[in-house]
Design a protein around this motif. Structure first.
Motif, PDB file in Angstrom:
ATOM      1  N   LEU A  74      41.662   0.341 -50.443  1.00  0.00           N
ATOM      2  CA  LEU A  74      41.295   0.872 -51.750  1.00  0.00           C
ATOM      3  C   LEU A  74      42.415   1.706 -52.352  1.00  0.00           C
ATOM      4  N   GLY A  75      43.282   2.257 -51.505  1.00  0.00           N
ATOM      5  CA  GLY A  75      44.363   3.089 -51.992  1.00  0.00           C
ATOM      6  C   GLY A  75      45.652   2.344 -52.252  1.00  0.00           C
ATOM      7  N   LYS A  76      45.628   1.011 -52.195  1.00  0.00           N
ATOM      8  CA  LYS A  76      46.830   0.206 -52.441  1.00  0.00           C
ATOM      9  C   LYS A  76      46.840  -0.323 -53.875  1.00  0.00           C
ATOM     10  N   LEU A  77      48.042  -0.424 -54.425  1.00  0.00           N
ATOM     11  CA  LEU A  77      48.187  -1.096 -55.708  1.00  0.00           C
ATOM     12  C   LEU A  77      48.345  -2.592 -55.474  1.00  0.00           C
ATOM     13  N   GLY A  78      47.880  -3.372 -56.432  1.00  0.00           N
ATOM     14  CA  GLY A  78      48.033  -4.820 -56.337  1.00  0.00           C
ATOM     15  C   GLY A  78      46.924  -5.523 -55.602  1.00  0.00           C
ATOM     16  N   THR A  79      45.900  -4.795 -55.139  1.00  0.00           N
ATOM     17  CA  THR A  79      44.776  -5.434 -54.473  1.00  0.00           C
ATOM     18  C   THR A  79      43.764  -5.934 -55.503  1.00  0.00           C
ATOM     19  N   THR A  80      42.762  -6.651 -55.001  1.00  0.00           N
ATOM     20  CA  THR A  80      41.738  -7.219 -55.876  1.00  0.00           C
ATOM     21  C   THR A  80      41.058  -6.147 -56.703  1.00  0.00           C
ATOM     22  N   PHE A  81      40.762  -5.000 -56.095  1.00  0.00           N
ATOM     23  CA  PHE A  81      39.894  -4.022 -56.734  1.00  0.00           C
ATOM     24  C   PHE A  81      40.605  -2.845 -57.361  1.00  0.00           C
ATOM     25  N   CYS A  82      41.952  -2.738 -57.242  1.00  0.00           N
ATOM     26  CA  CYS A  82      42.609  -1.578 -57.855  1.00  0.00           C
ATOM     27  C   CYS A  82      42.607  -1.686 -59.370  1.00  0.00           C
ATOM     28  N   HIS A  83      42.327  -2.897 -59.901  1.00  0.00           N
ATOM     29  CA  HIS A  83      42.264  -3.066 -61.349  1.00  0.00           C
ATOM     30  C   HIS A  83      40.833  -3.068 -61.862  1.00  0.00           C
ATOM     31  N   TYR A  84      39.850  -2.864 -60.968  1.00  0.00           N
ATOM     32  CA  TYR A  84      38.463  -2.765 -61.410  1.00  0.00           C
ATOM     33  C   TYR A  84      38.318  -1.546 -62.324  1.00  0.00           C
ATOM     34  N   GLN A  85      37.328  -1.599 -63.202  1.00  0.00           N
ATOM     35  CA  GLN A  85      37.061  -0.454 -64.061  1.00  0.00           C
ATOM     36  C   GLN A  85      36.682   0.766 -63.226  1.00  0.00           C
ATOM     37  N   ASP A  86      35.977   0.536 -62.108  1.00  0.00           N
ATOM     38  CA  ASP A  86      35.576   1.652 -61.242  1.00  0.00           C
ATOM     39  C   ASP A  86      36.458   1.753 -60.000  1.00  0.00           C
ATOM     40  N   ALA A  87      37.743   1.394 -60.137  1.00  0.00           N
ATOM     41  CA  ALA A  87      38.679   1.506 -59.016  1.00  0.00           C
ATOM     42  C   ALA A  87      38.596   2.903 -58.409  1.00  0.00           C
ATOM     43  N   SER A  88      38.513   2.964 -57.092  1.00  0.00           N
ATOM     44  CA  SER A  88      38.238   4.218 -56.402  1.00  0.00           C
ATOM     45  C   SER A  88      39.020   4.296 -55.106  1.00  0.00           C
ATOM     46  N   VAL A  89      39.085   5.497 -54.563  1.00  0.00           N
ATOM     47  CA  VAL A  89      39.583   5.688 -53.208  1.00  0.00           C
ATOM     48  C   VAL A  89      38.525   6.420 -52.399  1.00  0.00           C
ATOM     49  N   VAL A  90      38.678   6.326 -51.088  1.00  0.00           N
ATOM     50  CA  VAL A  90      37.819   7.061 -50.169  1.00  0.00           C
ATOM     51  C   VAL A  90      38.623   8.203 -49.574  1.00  0.00           C
ATOM     52  N   ILE A  91      38.072   9.387 -49.620  1.00  0.00           N
ATOM     53  CA  ILE A  91      38.670  10.536 -48.948  1.00  0.00           C
ATOM     54  C   ILE A  91      37.725  10.951 -47.840  1.00  0.00           C
ATOM     55  N   GLN A  92      38.239  10.979 -46.617  1.00  0.00           N
ATOM     56  CA  GLN A  92      37.414  11.364 -45.478  1.00  0.00           C
ATOM     57  C   GLN A  92      37.905  12.694 -44.935  1.00  0.00           C
ATOM     58  N   GLY A  93      36.999  13.637 -44.815  1.00  0.00           N
ATOM     59  CA  GLY A  93      37.368  14.962 -44.323  1.00  0.00           C
ATOM     60  C   GLY A  93      36.217  15.623 -43.605  1.00  0.00           C
ATOM     61  N   ARG A  94      36.429  16.860 -43.252  1.00  0.00           N
ATOM     62  CA  ARG A  94      35.414  17.624 -42.516  1.00  0.00           C
ATOM     63  C   ARG A  94      34.797  18.667 -43.428  1.00  0.00           C
ATOM     64  N   LEU A  95      33.475  18.677 -43.443  1.00  0.00           N
ATOM     65  CA  LEU A  95      32.745  19.621 -44.281  1.00  0.00           C
ATOM     66  C   LEU A  95      32.859  21.016 -43.683  1.00  0.00           C
ATOM     67  N   SER A  96      33.294  21.974 -44.516  1.00  0.00           N
ATOM     68  CA  SER A  96      33.442  23.338 -44.000  1.00  0.00           C
ATOM     69  C   SER A  96      32.614  24.291 -44.841  1.00  0.00           C
ATOM     70  N   ALA A  97      33.198  25.420 -45.231  1.00  0.00           N
ATOM     71  CA  ALA A  97      32.442  26.502 -45.844  1.00  0.00           C
ATOM     72  C   ALA A  97      31.584  26.032 -47.011  1.00  0.00           C
ATOM     73  N   GLU A  98      30.357  26.527 -47.024  1.00  0.00           N
ATOM     74  CA  GLU A  98      29.411  26.205 -48.092  1.00  0.00           C
ATOM     75  C   GLU A  98      29.225  27.423 -48.979  1.00  0.00           C
ATOM     76  N   LYS A  99      29.306  27.210 -50.276  1.00  0.00           N
ATOM     77  CA  LYS A  99      29.029  28.277 -51.242  1.00  0.00           C
ATOM     78  C   LYS A  99      27.673  27.967 -51.870  1.00  0.00           C
TER      79      LYS A  99
END
Length: 367
Positions: A230-255
């Motif tokens: 999803l984070g590459k240019l030139g793929t099938t879906f990077c030109h979609y209207q809803d082109a997106s990336v996934v960010i994976q991380g660890r949930l920490s402090a909650e406000k």
């Protein structure tokens, strides 16, 4: 093919002859990791369901090889019957037995299960899919989402080594789809069962899949980790209207007073709407390219809370719109896409290697 090449993977080398109109045939050769969730993604008619049915042994006209870990399911001289393959199959429709209530549908699966090495217990499945109050009801007394949850539970109680899911949300309206997605996320996170998940909906793939196999006209066009593709240019879906990336991380402090939490990844952090997850858990979020703006400096006098220091990695003009440009950015090793105007690129004098700031509204981060 030597067995050693297929351990911890599902090896596929399959062909079908062109259809009667000569427009479609399946020609696939790949290995699918038997860890996590692999999405088979593509438009309608691309061959997604045909490939899944071939894995299950439901299409006899496909020729070639299928090897799951150390077991040959199909070869030139051998074909393992569907009922002998250690799979669970979830169809687009729930396919429950109308004359049986929820519990009886589950008991039917238990009676057919391979109990030599049980992977998941009845009570665990009921708790996982939260279907206890539904077990005495018959299918006609259940909503579409409730029926599908019982169908998924039934597939799990077969005690499969591989779970196949054929667009399990496509028959549901948007409200029911959003109702059942959290259960699928829990299933994917809490079981060690490998899942092959067919979908043409990018939002489902982003939330659920670790890897993607993209089909078009019966051929593989891309295959790899979801986050990378999803984070590459030139793929099938990077030109979609809803082109997106996934960010994976660890949930920490909650406000809690603001309804926000922090997601830490690659030395950076995002403020996101607090998800229904525990602090310390790993969480995936989706950021659409259209929701990312760029700045040459970090401004505090703005309502945008997320300002990530990133490096410009690639710049590509949109093929069908000369006024728009997609910029690939790197936050550490995590790719982010920004869709901005060509005029903005000129105004900021953007070049590869530059350090800039990616600005993302917290309300635009899809948890």
């Amino acid at each position: 093919m030597p067995v050693a090449e297929t351990q911890s993977s599902l090896y596929l080398a399959l062909k079908s002859f062109p259809s009667a109109d000569g427009q479609f045939s399946l020609d696939v050769k790949t290995k699918i990791a038997t860890q996590g969730v692999t999405a088979i993604f593509g438009p309608s008619g691309s061959g997604k369901t045909s490939l899944l049915r071939a894995i299950a042994g439901l299409d006899s006209h496909l020729v070639g090889d299928i090897v799951f870990e150390d077991q040959v399911w199909q070869s030139q001289t051998h074909r393992l019957a569907t009922h002998r393959r250690p799979i669970g199959y979830v169809f687009q429709e729930s396919s429950l037995f109308d004359h049986l209530n929820g519990e009886q549908n589950l008991r039917f699966a238990l009676n057919r299960a391979d109990t030599s090495q049980p992977q998941i217990q009845y009570s665990d499945v009921v708790a996982l899919m939260q279907i206890g109050p539904l077990l005495k009801r018959y299918p006609h007394q259940l909503s579409g989402g409730e029926r599908q949850r019982i169908a998924i539970a039934r597939a799990l109680l077969i005690q499969p080594k591989l779970l196949l899911m054929d667009e399990p949300l496509s028959a549901l309206d948007e409200a029911l789809k959003q109702e059942i997605l959290p259960y699928l996320e829990t299933l994917c996170h809490q079981t060690q069962l490998p899942i092959v998940y067919v979908s043409h909906a990018l939002d489902e793939v982003i939330r659920l899949a670790d890897n993607m196999l993209v089909l078009n006209n019966g051929r593989i066009t891309e295959h790899g980790p979801t986050q990378q593709l999803l984070g590459k240019l030139g793929t099938t879906f990077c030109h979609y209207q809803d082109a997106s990336v996934v960010i994976q991380g660890r949930l920490s402090a909650e406000k809690s007073e603001w309804g926000l939490s922090e997601l830490h990844f690659d030395g950076q952090s995002l403020r996101v709407k607090t998800p229904q997850r525990k602090i310390g858990e790993d969480v995936k979020v989706r950021v659409q390219a259209k929701d990312v703006s760029l700045s040459l400096s970090a401004h505090d006098d703005t309502s945008i809370l997320n300002r990530l220091q990133v490096k410009v990695d690639q710049i590509a003009q949109e093929p069908n719109d000369t006024s728009m440009v997609t910029v690939r950015l790197l936050a550490g090793n995590t790719p982010i896409l920004a869709r901005i105007t060509a005029l903005s690129v000129h105004h900021l004098q953007l070049k590869t290697g530059m350090i800039v700031y990616a600005q993302i509204k917290s309300v635009a981060v899809i948890v």
